[in-house]
Design an enzyme around this catalytic site. Structure first.
Site, PDB file in Angstrom:
ATOM      1  N   ASP A 118      28.054 -24.641  38.723  1.00 30.97           N
ATOM      2  CA  ASP A 118      28.992 -24.053  39.695  1.00 30.97           C
ATOM      3  C   ASP A 118      30.261 -24.890  39.789  1.00 30.97           C
ATOM      4  O   ASP A 118      30.217 -26.107  39.630  1.00 30.97           O
ATOM      5  CB  ASP A 118      28.298 -23.974  41.073  1.00 30.97           C
ATOM      6  CG  ASP A 118      29.044 -23.039  42.018  1.00 30.97           C
ATOM      7  OD1 ASP A 118      29.919 -22.287  41.558  1.00 30.97           O
ATOM      8  OD2 ASP A 118      28.747 -23.073  43.229  1.00 30.97           O
ATOM      9  N   GLY A 119      31.362 -24.222  40.043  1.00 31.51           N
ATOM     10  CA  GLY A 119      32.615 -24.943  40.322  1.00 31.51           C
ATOM     11  C   GLY A 119      33.687 -24.805  39.253  1.00 31.51           C
ATOM     12  O   GLY A 119      34.720 -25.478  39.340  1.00 31.51           O
ATOM     13  N   GLU A 153      11.872 -29.961  42.701  1.00 30.66           N
ATOM     14  CA  GLU A 153      12.718 -30.884  43.445  1.00 30.66           C
ATOM     15  C   GLU A 153      14.159 -30.389  43.301  1.00 30.66           C
ATOM     16  O   GLU A 153      14.574 -29.980  42.209  1.00 30.66           O
ATOM     17  CB  GLU A 153      12.608 -32.311  42.866  1.00 30.66           C
ATOM     18  CG  GLU A 153      11.222 -32.910  42.982  1.00 30.66           C
ATOM     19  CD  GLU A 153      10.779 -33.130  44.425  1.00 30.66           C
ATOM     20  OE1 GLU A 153      11.637 -33.377  45.289  1.00 30.66           O
ATOM     21  OE2 GLU A 153       9.567 -33.042  44.689  1.00 30.66           O
ATOM     22  N   SER A 201      21.146 -19.082  45.463  1.00 35.28           N
ATOM     23  CA  SER A 201      21.863 -17.942  44.854  1.00 35.28           C
ATOM     24  C   SER A 201      21.002 -17.069  43.931  1.00 35.28           C
ATOM     25  O   SER A 201      21.403 -16.779  42.798  1.00 35.28           O
ATOM     26  CB  SER A 201      23.097 -18.435  44.103  1.00 35.28           C
ATOM     27  OG  SER A 201      23.973 -19.092  44.973  1.00 35.28           O
ATOM     28  N   HIS A 228      36.186 -21.840  32.995  1.00 35.98           N
ATOM     29  CA  HIS A 228      34.975 -21.467  32.258  1.00 35.98           C
ATOM     30  C   HIS A 228      34.991 -22.076  30.847  1.00 35.98           C
ATOM     31  O   HIS A 228      33.988 -22.583  30.373  1.00 35.98           O
ATOM     32  CB  HIS A 228      34.843 -19.947  32.162  1.00 35.98           C
ATOM     33  CG  HIS A 228      34.658 -19.286  33.499  1.00 35.98           C
ATOM     34  ND1 HIS A 228      33.768 -19.763  34.437  1.00 35.98           N
ATOM     35  CD2 HIS A 228      35.246 -18.203  34.069  1.00 35.98           C
ATOM     36  CE1 HIS A 228      33.824 -19.001  35.523  1.00 35.98           C
ATOM     37  NE2 HIS A 228      34.716 -18.052  35.324  1.00 35.98           N
ATOM     38  N   ARG A 257      22.152 -28.293  41.235  1.00 33.74           N
ATOM     39  CA  ARG A 257      23.317 -27.435  41.461  1.00 33.74           C
ATOM     40  C   ARG A 257      24.550 -28.316  41.602  1.00 33.74           C
ATOM     41  O   ARG A 257      24.538 -29.285  42.364  1.00 33.74           O
ATOM     42  CB  ARG A 257      23.161 -26.555  42.705  1.00 33.74           C
ATOM     43  CG  ARG A 257      24.386 -25.646  42.885  1.00 33.74           C
ATOM     44  CD  ARG A 257      24.235 -24.614  43.963  1.00 33.74           C
ATOM     45  NE  ARG A 257      25.355 -23.683  43.902  1.00 33.74           N
ATOM     46  CZ  ARG A 257      25.284 -22.392  44.192  1.00 33.74           C
ATOM     47  NH1 ARG A 257      24.148 -21.863  44.583  1.00 33.74           N
ATOM     48  NH2 ARG A 257      26.353 -21.621  44.099  1.00 33.74           N
ATOM     49  N   GLY A 306      35.731 -22.331  38.709  1.00 36.61           N
ATOM     50  CA  GLY A 306      36.938 -21.741  39.289  1.00 36.61           C
ATOM     51  C   GLY A 306      37.720 -22.770  40.098  1.00 36.61           C
ATOM     52  O   GLY A 306      38.941 -22.913  39.952  1.00 36.61           O
ATOM     53  N   TRP A 347      28.556  -9.508  37.727  1.00 32.68           N
ATOM     54  CA  TRP A 347      29.146  -8.261  37.171  1.00 32.68           C
ATOM     55  C   TRP A 347      30.247  -7.740  38.092  1.00 32.68           C
ATOM     56  O   TRP A 347      31.103  -6.977  37.662  1.00 32.68           O
ATOM     57  CB  TRP A 347      28.085  -7.169  36.990  1.00 32.68           C
ATOM     58  CG  TRP A 347      27.119  -7.390  35.862  1.00 32.68           C
ATOM     59  CD1 TRP A 347      25.770  -7.573  35.969  1.00 32.68           C
ATOM     60  CD2 TRP A 347      27.407  -7.437  34.448  1.00 32.68           C
ATOM     61  NE1 TRP A 347      25.206  -7.751  34.732  1.00 32.68           N
ATOM     62  CE2 TRP A 347      26.191  -7.663  33.781  1.00 32.68           C
ATOM     63  CE3 TRP A 347      28.578  -7.325  33.693  1.00 32.68           C
ATOM     64  CZ2 TRP A 347      26.104  -7.774  32.387  1.00 32.68           C
ATOM     65  CZ3 TRP A 347      28.494  -7.431  32.305  1.00 32.68           C
ATOM     66  CH2 TRP A 347      27.273  -7.648  31.672  1.00 32.68           C
ATOM     67  N   LEU A 362      14.037 -28.939  21.956  1.00 38.86           N
ATOM     68  CA  LEU A 362      14.377 -28.384  23.270  1.00 38.86           C
ATOM     69  C   LEU A 362      14.470 -26.852  23.223  1.00 38.86           C
ATOM     70  O   LEU A 362      15.002 -26.288  22.273  1.00 38.86           O
ATOM     71  CB  LEU A 362      15.752 -28.957  23.676  1.00 38.86           C
ATOM     72  CG  LEU A 362      16.385 -28.377  24.938  1.00 38.86           C
ATOM     73  CD1 LEU A 362      15.708 -28.925  26.184  1.00 38.86           C
ATOM     74  CD2 LEU A 362      17.875 -28.693  24.993  1.00 38.86           C
TER      75      LEU A 362
HETATM   76  C1  FPP Z   1      30.288 -20.834  38.008  1.00 38.85           C
HETATM   77  O1  FPP Z   1      31.562 -21.262  38.396  1.00 38.85           O
HETATM   78  C2  FPP Z   1      30.183 -20.592  36.579  1.00 38.85           C
HETATM   79  C3  FPP Z   1      29.882 -19.387  35.998  1.00 38.85           C
HETATM   80  C4  FPP Z   1      29.635 -18.172  36.786  1.00 38.85           C
HETATM   81  C5  FPP Z   1      29.817 -19.218  34.541  1.00 38.85           C
HETATM   82  C6  FPP Z   1      29.270 -20.349  33.748  1.00 38.85           C
HETATM   83  C7  FPP Z   1      29.737 -20.214  32.358  1.00 38.85           C
HETATM   84  C8  FPP Z   1      30.070 -21.208  31.522  1.00 38.85           C
HETATM   85  C9  FPP Z   1      29.936 -22.636  31.857  1.00 38.85           C
HETATM   86  C10 FPP Z   1      30.647 -20.928  30.184  1.00 38.85           C
HETATM   87  C11 FPP Z   1      29.809 -20.220  29.169  1.00 38.85           C
HETATM   88  C12 FPP Z   1      28.384 -20.554  29.123  1.00 38.85           C
HETATM   89  C13 FPP Z   1      27.650 -20.852  28.026  1.00 38.85           C
HETATM   90  C14 FPP Z   1      26.186 -20.958  28.182  1.00 38.85           C
HETATM   91  C15 FPP Z   1      28.221 -21.105  26.672  1.00 38.85           C
HETATM   92  P1  FPP Z   1      32.394 -20.347  39.400  1.00 38.85           P
HETATM   93  O2  FPP Z   1      33.252 -19.450  38.574  1.00 38.85           O
HETATM   94  O3  FPP Z   1      31.469 -19.653  40.336  1.00 38.85           O
HETATM   95  O4  FPP Z   1      33.249 -21.445  40.122  1.00 38.85           O
HETATM   96  P2  FPP Z   1      33.801 -21.396  41.634  1.00 38.85           P
HETATM   97  O5  FPP Z   1      32.601 -21.348  42.532  1.00 38.85           O
HETATM   98  O6  FPP Z   1      34.531 -22.693  41.738  1.00 38.85           O
HETATM   99  O7  FPP Z   1      34.692 -20.204  41.742  1.00 38.85           O
END
Ligand code: FPP
Length: 247
Positions: free
Chosen positions: A21-22, A208, A197, A38, A189, A24, A70, A132
């Site tokens: 997460d994070g 844990e 979530s 991303h 997380r 954005g 989506w 893995l």
């Molecule tokens: C959450 O950050 C991240 C996602 C919803 C997408 C995760 C995708 C990647 C790391 C790239 C592609 C993945 C692979 C496996 C190659 P957010 O957009 O919710 O961030 P925010 O909470 O700061 O808005």
């Protein structure tokens, strides 16, 4: 001693799951658009996969795209889908070299044809790898998964293939998309949020939980080691008392 050297091989989690997460917020801090975040998150995916393999973790599950995702703007969804195909193409050689097996969980039938095909191809190509297992949660949500499992089970019961009285926690788990994947011992997380979530609700019953303020694109090998070390200080009681588990 480095953090990596401090990790005890005897108390290693077999399965680590991560809510990445994070992206954005990371991009916003830098005055860039979310898609840049991303793209930068992919480097963290690579680091965490490499480090998990290096220390001997057997399963690593990454929440890459939730059912709820989506609903994000179409431009962002399309960018994430393209990034997925691009990253898999770029990394397949490394997955093969490092003996990594790719798996997915979630309603992957909803993914665009090109993404679905690429995933299926890579899953099949890496299926004999014994190191893995990298599990990507895509179009995944736990409530979807549990509901889907219940529907499949009820249909089996109705057709007389399964006896309702024989249903238990172990055989119910076979209807989930994590069938044959052990439950995660550690759930991480990033980004300071302390929520689950809709992720692996059944499977994290005894996991844990580890929260870090690091935003996902900044997550590096040392961060995974720190989380594993923290896990190794926890006493896992599974509802029992301390004396029962420390014999
Ligand atoms: C959450 O950050 C991240 C996602 C919803 C997408 C995760 C995708 C990647 C790391 C790239 C592609 C993945 C692979 C496996 C190659 P957010 O957009 O919710 O961030 P925010 O909470 O700061 O808005």
């Amino acid at each position: 001693m480095t953090l990596k050297e401090e990790i005890s091989k005897e108390k290693l989690p077999r399965h680590v799951a991560i809510i990445m997460d994070g992206n954005g917020r990371w991009a916003k801090q830098k005055g860039k658009d979310r898609i840049f975040g991303h793209k930068s998150g992919v480097a963290a995916v690579r680091e965490v996969t490499e480090s998990a393999a290096e220390i001997g973790i057997k399963y690593l599950t990454l929440y890459a795209f939730s059912t709820e995702n989506w609903n994000r703007p179409m431009k962002e969804v399309n960018a994430l889908m393209s990034l997925l195909v691009y990253s898999i193409n770029a990394e397949t050689k490394t997955l093969m070299k490092n003996n990594v097996r790719l798996l997915t969980i979630g309603d992957t039938s909803r993914l665009p044809g090109k993404v679905y095909k690429k995933l299926e191809e890579t899953i099949s190509r890496t299926s004999e790898n014994k190191g893995l297992s990298l599990v990507l949660a895509l179009s995944y949500s736990s409530r979807w998964e549990i509901l889907n499992a219940v529907k499949k089970l009820v249909s089996e019961i109705n057709s007389g293939n399964v006896d309702l009285n024989q249903v238990n926690e172990n055989n119910f788990a076979n209807y989930l998309s994590t069938k044959e994947i052990p439950d995660p011992e550690l759930l991480i997380r990033t980004s300071g949020e302390q929520r689950i979530s809709n992720f692996l609700l059944w499977q994290i019953a005894y996991s844990e939980l580890y929260f870090t303020d690091k935003l996902w694109p900044d997550f590096r090998k040392e961060d995974l080691y720190a989380a594993v070390l923290d896990f190794q200080t926890r006493e896992r009681r599974f509802g029992q008392i301390s004396e029962q588990v420390n014999f």
